[in-house]
Design a protein around this motif. Structure first.
Motif, PDB file in Angstrom:
ATOM      1  N   THR A   8      28.700  28.303 -23.373  1.00 38.58           N
ATOM      2  CA  THR A   8      28.864  26.868 -23.625  1.00 38.58           C
ATOM      3  C   THR A   8      27.607  26.168 -24.140  1.00 38.58           C
ATOM      4  OG1 THR A   8      28.538  26.620 -21.249  1.00 38.58           O
ATOM      5  CG2 THR A   8      30.789  26.438 -22.059  1.00 38.58           C
ATOM      6  N   GLU A   9      26.483  26.358 -23.472  1.00 38.83           N
ATOM      7  CA  GLU A   9      25.283  25.600 -23.861  1.00 38.83           C
ATOM      8  C   GLU A   9      24.780  26.016 -25.241  1.00 38.83           C
ATOM      9  OE1 GLU A   9      24.146  22.780 -22.858  1.00 38.83           O
ATOM     10  OE2 GLU A   9      25.818  22.887 -21.475  1.00 38.83           O
ATOM     11  N   GLN A  12      26.696  23.943 -27.606  1.00 39.16           N
ATOM     12  CA  GLN A  12      26.222  22.558 -27.587  1.00 39.16           C
ATOM     13  C   GLN A  12      24.946  22.434 -28.437  1.00 39.16           C
ATOM     14  OE1 GLN A  12      27.752  19.944 -26.387  1.00 39.16           O
ATOM     15  NE2 GLN A  12      26.106  18.509 -26.714  1.00 39.16           N
ATOM     16  N   ARG A  13      24.089  23.439 -28.377  1.00 41.89           N
ATOM     17  CA  ARG A  13      22.819  23.386 -29.121  1.00 41.89           C
ATOM     18  C   ARG A  13      22.969  23.787 -30.589  1.00 41.89           C
ATOM     19  NH1 ARG A  13      20.858  26.219 -24.787  1.00 41.89           N
ATOM     20  NH2 ARG A  13      20.645  28.097 -26.041  1.00 41.89           N
ATOM     21  N   THR A  87      32.189  20.750 -26.958  1.00 39.11           N
ATOM     22  CA  THR A  87      30.983  20.407 -27.712  1.00 39.11           C
ATOM     23  C   THR A  87      31.014  18.965 -28.230  1.00 39.11           C
ATOM     24  OG1 THR A  87      30.959  22.722 -28.376  1.00 39.11           O
ATOM     25  CG2 THR A  87      29.503  21.269 -29.570  1.00 39.11           C
TER      26      THR A  87
END
Length: 264
Positions: A8-9, A12-13, A87
């Protein structure tokens, strides 16, 4: 494929919605196979949403990304649509189109293609407006959580559509099976699940940025859906034979299942 699964992260990035739309959803791309993948999926969605019983009030789109593809056939059969994605930049990109803002992606050729499948290419502008009106909320979700939309609770849906989402969010089969159980809680007993799933795929790329994909076979998806409390109504794997350097998938599965009325 990336050495460590992109979770997930990482999305997001690093996920670039405009790059993704340009690479995978542009009808005018000159790249071999450019829009073949999308068109194959649109035909599959058209066919699935034509099935008896796929009607109702509320449709929830799980893992919408920045796209409307998975909603173009669906919007004819449901009154209210709730779009969910993890996101932030994907939800923002989708909202740009919904609000008809400057710089939003031009979906017109794609909408025309779906209208052609439905028998009237000229209805594209009407379909765009219909979809814009019907999407009532665009919310954050995390399919790895027991309550994917927590702390928000949603009314139970008549149908969930999830296209090319879970295989990108789940690092192994156990996580995939768990995510299916999690999203099943968004659905009424007796409601339908419509899925488009990449088969045999380990990665996909956007602007040379590589993202992981869980390599799934048809029977694994079907077994996971059944284990999450569904009865599979139809399941059709289409081979993907295009030479495509963006990903290594071998096929795409279109699946419709009904949540067992006794499922708790």
């Amino acid at each position: 494929a990336p050495a460590v699964f992109t979770e997930t992260e990482f999305y997001q990035r690093n996920f670039d919605p405009q790059g993704y739309l340009k690479d995978y959803y542009s009808m005018s791309t000159s790249r071999e196979g450019g829009s073949a993948f999308m068109m194959q999926n649109l035909r599959s969605l058209h066919k699935m949403f034509s099935l008896d019983g796929l009607r109702g009030d509320i449709l929830i789109d799980v893992g919408c990304g920045p796209t409307i593809c998975q909603l173009l056939s669906a919007c004819e059969h449901f009154q209210e649509i709730i779009a969910l994605d993890y996101t932030d930049q994907n939800r923002r990109e989708l909202e740009k189109w919904l609000k008809n803002e400057a710089g939003a992606f031009d979906w017109e050729p794609v909408v025309k293609y779906v209208c052609e499948l439905e028998g009237d290419r000229e209805k594209w502008a009407e379909k765009q407006e219909k979809l814009r009106k019907k999407v009532k909320q665009v919310l954050k979700c995390d399919v790895t959580k027991a309550n994917p939309t927590g702390p928000v609770s949603l009314p139970p849906a008549d149908c969930i559509v999830s296209s090319l989402c879970l295989e990108s969010a789940c690092k192994d089969l156990a996580a995939f099976r768990s995510a299916l159980r999690n999203i099943s809680t968004l659905l009424k007993p007796g409601g339908h699940l419509v899925m488009v799933t990449a088969l045999g795929d380990t990665y996909y790329t956007i602007n040379k940025q590589v993202f992981s994909c869980l390599c799934l076979q048809k029977h694994e998806v079907e077994e996971a859906v059944a284990a999450a409390g569904f009865e599979v109504k139809c399941s059709e794997a289409q081979p993907y034979a295009v030479k495509d350097d963006r990903m290594d998938l071998t096929g795409v599965l279109g699946l419709v299942a009904r949540r067992c009325p006794s499922a708790s």
